[in-house]
Scaffold this motif. Structure first.
Motif, mmCIF file in Angstrom:
data_model
loop_
_atom_site.group_PDB
_atom_site.id
_atom_site.type_symbol
_atom_site.label_atom_id
_atom_site.label_comp_id
_atom_site.label_asym_id
_atom_site.label_seq_id
_atom_site.Cartn_x
_atom_site.Cartn_y
_atom_site.Cartn_z
ATOM 1 N N CYS A 40 -26.444 -19.780 13.337
ATOM 2 C CA CYS A 40 -25.797 -18.994 12.284
ATOM 3 C C CYS A 40 -26.458 -19.130 10.918
ATOM 4 O O CYS A 40 -26.302 -18.261 10.080
ATOM 5 C CB CYS A 40 -24.329 -19.400 12.171
ATOM 6 S SG CYS A 40 -24.095 -21.082 11.535
ATOM 7 N N GLU A 42 -25.518 -21.063 8.666
ATOM 8 C CA GLU A 42 -24.460 -21.328 7.693
ATOM 9 C C GLU A 42 -23.709 -22.633 7.969
ATOM 10 O O GLU A 42 -22.668 -22.887 7.373
ATOM 11 C CB GLU A 42 -23.455 -20.175 7.684
ATOM 12 C CG GLU A 42 -24.079 -18.862 7.259
ATOM 13 C CD GLU A 42 -23.106 -17.702 7.327
ATOM 14 O OE1 GLU A 42 -21.963 -17.888 7.788
ATOM 15 O OE2 GLU A 42 -23.505 -16.602 6.918
ATOM 16 N N GLY A 43 -24.190 -23.439 8.908
ATOM 17 C CA GLY A 43 -23.523 -24.703 9.215
ATOM 18 C C GLY A 43 -22.253 -24.570 10.025
ATOM 19 O O GLY A 43 -21.458 -25.501 10.091
ATOM 20 N N GLU A 44 -22.056 -23.434 10.669
ATOM 21 C CA GLU A 44 -20.827 -23.191 11.415
ATOM 22 C C GLU A 44 -20.945 -23.393 12.926
ATOM 23 O O GLU A 44 -19.949 -23.600 13.585
ATOM 24 C CB GLU A 44 -20.327 -21.763 11.154
ATOM 25 C CG GLU A 44 -19.940 -21.497 9.718
ATOM 26 C CD GLU A 44 -18.707 -22.262 9.282
ATOM 27 O OE1 GLU A 44 -17.806 -22.479 10.105
ATOM 28 O OE2 GLU A 44 -18.658 -22.664 8.105
ATOM 29 N N CYS A 45 -22.187 -23.333 13.469
ATOM 30 C CA CYS A 45 -22.302 -23.315 14.932
ATOM 31 C C CYS A 45 -22.833 -24.599 15.554
ATOM 32 O O CYS A 45 -22.625 -24.844 16.731
ATOM 33 C CB CYS A 45 -23.158 -22.128 15.377
ATOM 34 S SG CYS A 45 -24.922 -22.323 15.033
ATOM 35 N N GLY A 46 -23.559 -25.411 14.797
ATOM 36 C CA GLY A 46 -24.066 -26.677 15.320
ATOM 37 C C GLY A 46 -25.336 -26.580 16.138
ATOM 38 O O GLY A 46 -25.834 -27.597 16.626
ATOM 39 N N ASN A 58 -25.967 -30.740 10.243
ATOM 40 C CA ASN A 58 -26.503 -29.403 10.499
ATOM 41 C C ASN A 58 -27.729 -29.234 9.619
ATOM 42 O O ASN A 58 -27.619 -29.144 8.393
ATOM 43 C CB ASN A 58 -25.453 -28.335 10.202
ATOM 44 C CG ASN A 58 -24.336 -28.345 11.212
ATOM 45 O OD1 ASN A 58 -24.559 -28.592 12.386
ATOM 46 N ND2 ASN A 58 -23.132 -28.084 10.760
ATOM 47 N N LEU A 61 -28.272 -26.827 6.605
ATOM 48 C CA LEU A 61 -27.603 -27.060 5.322
ATOM 49 C C LEU A 61 -28.268 -28.139 4.473
ATOM 50 O O LEU A 61 -27.849 -28.374 3.342
ATOM 51 C CB LEU A 61 -26.142 -27.476 5.561
ATOM 52 C CG LEU A 61 -25.246 -26.454 6.246
ATOM 53 C CD1 LEU A 61 -23.856 -27.039 6.440
ATOM 54 C CD2 LEU A 61 -25.196 -25.157 5.462
ATOM 55 N N CYS A 102 -27.113 -23.482 22.098
ATOM 56 C CA CYS A 102 -26.262 -24.566 21.603
ATOM 57 C C CYS A 102 -26.616 -25.924 22.192
ATOM 58 O O CYS A 102 -26.211 -26.960 21.665
ATOM 59 C CB CYS A 102 -24.791 -24.265 21.882
ATOM 60 S SG CYS A 102 -24.304 -24.440 23.624
ATOM 61 N N GLY A 131 -17.769 -29.083 16.042
ATOM 62 C CA GLY A 131 -18.690 -28.358 15.174
ATOM 63 C C GLY A 131 -19.769 -27.593 15.911
ATOM 64 O O GLY A 131 -20.665 -27.038 15.279
ATOM 65 N N ASN A 132 -19.705 -27.577 17.225
ATOM 66 C CA ASN A 132 -20.727 -26.918 18.035
ATOM 67 C C ASN A 132 -20.100 -25.778 18.825
ATOM 68 O O ASN A 132 -19.203 -26.005 19.633
ATOM 69 C CB ASN A 132 -21.369 -27.921 18.993
ATOM 70 C CG ASN A 132 -22.067 -29.016 18.255
ATOM 71 O OD1 ASN A 132 -21.433 -29.939 17.745
ATOM 72 N ND2 ASN A 132 -23.375 -28.926 18.159
ATOM 73 N N LEU A 133 -20.599 -24.587 18.593
ATOM 74 C CA LEU A 133 -20.072 -23.415 19.277
ATOM 75 C C LEU A 133 -20.952 -23.021 20.456
ATOM 76 O O LEU A 133 -22.171 -23.035 20.360
ATOM 77 C CB LEU A 133 -19.993 -22.228 18.313
ATOM 78 C CG LEU A 133 -19.110 -22.418 17.090
ATOM 79 C CD1 LEU A 133 -19.183 -21.177 16.207
ATOM 80 C CD2 LEU A 133 -17.682 -22.715 17.491
#
Length: 156
Positions: A40, A42-46, A58, A61, A102, A131-133
């Motif tokens: 991402c 943006e630090g959202e998916c890991g 991440n 970031l 991922c 934190g990992n999608l």
């Protein structure tokens, strides 16, 4: 340009980079460690998670200058002597990896989790991987992979 010194997967590195270049880009572009993925940005998916001084971060970031002097472990540093780490082997055997975006972050998050909780509960596993999608697996095979890795680790 700023010179940063890092220890990455056991090797000392000295690199000239723009200070605000992301650590993710330093790893992928300058050090050619492409196992760390950008999901991402943006630090959202890991997907870009690495261990920095023993903590899961991440890398998308982290400005490069902030990482100067750090010790890093990427997915390339997990296997030893061309042999999969037991966590990697468990993900392979249990189907915890599918498309692979991922997976590096999941494996490093698992490594970090098992260092904190050698015999994690399901709640600790879910929290440790929160934190990992993953858009492929539905997480159950990932959770099974982590449980198996904890069992294997306990016997070695």
């Amino acid at each position: 340009m700023s010179k940063i010194n890092l220890r990455v997967n056991g090797e000392s590195q000295s690199i000239d980079v723009p200070p605000m270049k992301r650590l993710l880009d330093v790893l992928r572009e300058d050090l050619h460690l492409t196992g760390t993925k950008e999901g991402c940005g943006e630090g959202e998916c890991g997907a870009c998670a690495v261990l920095m001084n023993g903590e899961l971060v991440n890398s998308c970031l982290i400005p490069a200058l902030q990482a100067s002097g750090a010790t890093l472990c990427t997915i390339e540093g997990v296997a030893q002597n061309n042999t999969l780490h037991p966590i990697q082997q468990c993900f392979l055997e249990r189907g915890g990896a599918q498309c692979g975006i991922c997976t590096p972050g999941m494996i490093l998050a698992t490594h970090h989790l098992l260092d904190k909780y050698p015999d994690p509960t399901m709640e600790q596993i879910q929290e440790g991987l929160a934190g990992n999608l993953c858009r492929c697996t539905g997480y159950m095979r990932i959770f099974e992979s982590v449980k198996k890795a904890a069992e294997v680790r306990a016997t070695t």
